[in-house]
Design a protein around this motif. Structure first.
Motif, short mmCIF file in Angstrom:
data_model
loop_
_atom_site.label_atom_id
_atom_site.label_comp_id
_atom_site.label_asym_id
_atom_site.label_seq_id
_atom_site.Cartn_x
_atom_site.Cartn_y
_atom_site.Cartn_z
N VAL A 67 0.90 -1.33 -0.09
CA VAL A 67 -0.03 0.04 -0.01
C VAL A 67 0.88 1.23 -0.03
O VAL A 67 1.70 1.45 0.82
CB VAL A 67 -0.87 0.03 1.36
CG1 VAL A 67 -1.69 1.32 0.98
CG2 VAL A 67 -1.75 -1.33 1.22
N ILE A 68 0.70 2.11 -1.10
CA ILE A 68 1.47 3.49 -1.02
C ILE A 68 0.40 4.54 -0.81
O ILE A 68 -0.71 4.55 -1.28
CB ILE A 68 2.06 3.93 -2.34
CG1 ILE A 68 2.99 2.45 -2.78
CG2 ILE A 68 2.80 4.80 -2.39
CD1 ILE A 68 3.47 2.46 -4.21
N SER A 69 0.74 5.28 0.26
CA SER A 69 -0.25 6.22 0.83
C SER A 69 0.51 7.55 0.60
O SER A 69 1.63 7.98 1.20
CB SER A 69 -0.62 6.02 2.29
OG SER A 69 -1.50 6.99 2.73
N VAL A 70 -0.21 8.43 -0.15
CA VAL A 70 0.32 9.75 -0.03
C VAL A 70 -0.75 10.84 0.40
O VAL A 70 -1.88 10.87 0.14
CB VAL A 70 0.43 10.22 -1.73
CG1 VAL A 70 0.95 11.60 -2.02
CG2 VAL A 70 1.48 9.18 -2.46
N HIS A 71 -0.23 11.79 1.31
CA HIS A 71 -0.97 12.80 1.89
C HIS A 71 -0.30 14.18 1.91
O HIS A 71 0.75 14.10 2.08
CB HIS A 71 -1.12 12.46 3.76
CG HIS A 71 -1.68 11.24 3.85
ND1 HIS A 71 -3.05 11.07 3.91
CD2 HIS A 71 -1.37 10.05 3.89
CE1 HIS A 71 -3.59 9.75 4.23
NE2 HIS A 71 -2.57 9.25 4.07
N TYR A 72 -1.06 15.01 1.37
CA TYR A 72 -0.65 16.33 1.17
C TYR A 72 -0.99 17.26 2.57
O TYR A 72 -1.77 16.89 3.05
CB TYR A 72 -1.42 17.23 -0.01
CG TYR A 72 -0.90 16.47 -1.44
CD1 TYR A 72 0.32 16.26 -1.74
CD2 TYR A 72 -1.96 16.35 -2.21
CE1 TYR A 72 0.72 15.48 -3.01
CE2 TYR A 72 -1.83 15.69 -3.45
CZ TYR A 72 -0.69 15.18 -3.62
OH TYR A 72 -0.31 14.59 -4.84
N ALA A 73 0.26 18.11 2.89
CA ALA A 73 0.06 18.78 3.97
C ALA A 73 -1.09 19.94 3.82
O ALA A 73 -1.80 20.03 4.68
CB ALA A 73 1.32 19.69 4.28
N ASN A 74 -1.36 20.15 2.66
CA ASN A 74 -2.68 21.18 2.29
C ASN A 74 -3.38 20.76 1.13
O ASN A 74 -2.98 20.17 0.12
CB ASN A 74 -2.26 22.58 2.03
CG ASN A 74 -1.47 23.33 3.21
OD1 ASN A 74 -1.65 23.16 4.42
ND2 ASN A 74 -0.11 23.72 2.84
N MET A 75 -4.86 20.83 1.33
CA MET A 75 -5.57 20.34 0.19
C MET A 75 -5.31 21.18 -0.87
O MET A 75 -4.84 22.47 -0.94
CB MET A 75 -6.98 20.51 0.73
CG MET A 75 -7.60 19.56 1.56
SD MET A 75 -9.40 19.65 1.68
CE MET A 75 -9.74 18.38 2.79
N VAL A 76 -5.53 20.78 -2.24
CA VAL A 76 -5.57 21.44 -3.33
C VAL A 76 -6.52 22.38 -3.34
O VAL A 76 -7.47 22.39 -3.15
CB VAL A 76 -5.47 20.53 -4.72
CG1 VAL A 76 -5.53 21.25 -5.80
CG2 VAL A 76 -4.39 19.59 -4.49
N GLU A 77 -6.19 23.93 -3.56
CA GLU A 77 -7.32 24.95 -3.46
C GLU A 77 -7.51 25.35 -4.81
O GLU A 77 -8.60 26.04 -4.85
CB GLU A 77 -6.59 26.22 -2.50
CG GLU A 77 -6.33 25.56 -1.26
CD GLU A 77 -5.68 26.72 -0.35
OE1 GLU A 77 -5.37 27.82 -0.86
OE2 GLU A 77 -5.62 26.58 0.80
N LYS A 78 -6.73 25.21 -5.81
CA LYS A 78 -7.07 25.41 -7.20
C LYS A 78 -6.54 24.63 -8.14
O LYS A 78 -5.70 24.06 -7.93
CB LYS A 78 -6.61 27.02 -7.44
CG LYS A 78 -5.13 27.16 -7.28
CD LYS A 78 -4.83 28.80 -7.56
CE LYS A 78 -3.25 28.86 -7.44
NZ LYS A 78 -2.86 30.23 -7.46
N SER A 79 -7.43 24.57 -9.15
CA SER A 79 -6.89 23.54 -10.16
C SER A 79 -5.83 24.09 -10.85
O SER A 79 -5.30 25.27 -11.06
CB SER A 79 -7.97 23.53 -11.42
OG SER A 79 -9.20 22.91 -10.69
N SER A 80 -5.07 22.97 -11.51
CA SER A 80 -3.45 23.01 -11.93
C SER A 80 -3.38 22.25 -13.19
O SER A 80 -4.03 21.33 -13.16
CB SER A 80 -2.59 22.88 -10.92
OG SER A 80 -1.46 22.64 -11.64
N ASN A 81 -2.71 22.76 -14.13
CA ASN A 81 -2.60 21.90 -15.23
C ASN A 81 -1.52 21.01 -15.03
O ASN A 81 -1.11 20.05 -16.10
CB ASN A 81 -2.48 22.89 -16.68
CG ASN A 81 -3.46 23.62 -17.06
OD1 ASN A 81 -4.54 23.26 -16.72
ND2 ASN A 81 -3.05 24.80 -17.61
N VAL A 82 -0.78 20.72 -13.81
CA VAL A 82 0.43 20.11 -13.87
C VAL A 82 -0.20 18.81 -12.98
O VAL A 82 -0.46 19.10 -12.04
CB VAL A 82 1.44 20.73 -12.99
CG1 VAL A 82 2.72 19.76 -12.83
CG2 VAL A 82 1.87 22.11 -13.72
N PRO A 83 -0.14 17.56 -13.67
CA PRO A 83 -0.52 16.43 -12.71
C PRO A 83 0.53 16.08 -11.85
O PRO A 83 1.66 16.29 -12.09
CB PRO A 83 -0.67 15.15 -13.72
CG PRO A 83 0.17 15.75 -14.73
CD PRO A 83 0.22 17.30 -14.91
#
Length: 120
Positions: A67-83
């Protein structure tokens, strides 16, 4: 008159103590349940309550489901073109053995992948 001032002073000290105590409890609660940095954890089992890996591993045992779990410190707040990309590289051959590309969306805070290493 002196008794009333003592009662007001005592009440003020009590209110101030309760305020400081409440702020310290709130700070500790926030610190214990928040993520300061982006985290990537690898293991074999997830804790359902905390959504974290039980006994994280530094190495993957081939032939098992990890299991690979990825957690970001902050939620994404705006859409980005960079995946976002998750790339696993073999230490022995220095070659990419797995790659996953994620499109991030508003409110995105992380993801979890179950990976069968016997197919790699």
């Amino acid at each position: 008159m002196g008794i009333i001032k003592k009662h007001r002073l005592g009440l003020l000290i009590l209110i101030l103590f309760l305020l400081v105590f409440s702020l310290s409890v709130l700070y500790r609660f926030q610190r214990d349940f928040s993520i300061d940095n982006d985290q990537i954890q690898v293991g074999y089992e997830t804790n359902n309550e905390t959504q974290t890996i039980i006994n994280p591993q530094d190495h993957i045992k081939w032939g098992k489901i990890v299991v690979i779990s990825v957690h970001y410190a902050n939620m994404v707040e705006k859409s980005s073109n960079v995946p976002s990309k998750l790339i696993l590289v073999s230490r022995k051959t220095n070659k990419t053995v797995f790659q996953d590309v994620r499109e991030e969306y508003v409110g995105f805070s992380g993801f979890e992948i179950k990976l069968d290493t016997s197919s790699l």
